[in-house]
Write a protein that holds these residues in place. Structure first.
Motif: not given
Ligand code: ZN
Length: 176
Positions: A51, A105-106, A147, A151, A176
């Motif tokens: 991310q 989700c960010l 979660h 990722h 998240d």
């Molecule tokens: Zn996420």
């Protein structure tokens, strides 16, 4: 420490399987500290290295187990947040019981979804110094772990959600 830029869909790094961490050097320590700062600033309850555009199997998680209780009862003592740095994680056990919950989700702003997760899991991972640890988590903490580990395999909550929608003010979902 410095904030890192969070990347959004359709950034390709979010869809790649991340590589295991092999070097526990100063550069990694800086990345971990930056990720913790970025997660807190967002604010979010978890952040995976992809991310922030780093294809490594690393995630940070910070969540207070009784956060929801605290909001309902103003007199309750402040919930204690638990911080995990999770490297090369492996889910070693899952509960048969699964539960539905709402996730955001960010990296997918403006969307939440209802996702089924194992109620409890056991995880084996390395800490920031490369030492092995095992942890059993349940409830929201187990959801966050699942979660984040998704990722690291290029999977997003929208792949598993039974429904997704644009959140309203009533949907107070930790991201998240
Ligand atoms: Zn996420």
């Amino acid at each position: 420490m410095a904030l890192r830029q969070i990347v959004y869909l359709p950034e390709p790094v979010l869809r790649k399987k991340a590589k295991p961490v092999t070097k526990f050097d100063k550069e990694l320590q800086t990345l971990i500290d930056d990720m913790i700062e970025t997660m807190r600033e967002a604010p979010g309850v978890g952040l995976a290295a992809p991310q922030v555009n780093i294809p490594l199997q690393l995630a940070v998680i910070e969540y207070a187990e009784d956060e929801e209780e605290e909001e309902e009862n103003e007199d309750a003592p402040p919930a204690k947040k638990k911080l995990y740095v999770v490297i090369n994680p492996e889910i070693t056990k899952v509960s048969e019981e699964k539960v539905m919950g709402i996730e955001g989700c960010l990296s997918i702003p403006g969307l939440v979804g209802e996702v089924e997760r194992h109620e409890a899991i056991q995880v084996k991972a390395l800490n920031r110094h490369g030492q092995l640890f095992k942890v059993k988590v349940d409830g929201w903490m187990a959801r966050i772990f699942q979660h984040e580990i998704d990722h690291l395999h290029g999977k997003l909550f929208t792949d598993k959600a039974v429904s997704v929608w644009k959140p309203t003010d009533d949907d107070e979902t930790p991201l998240d």
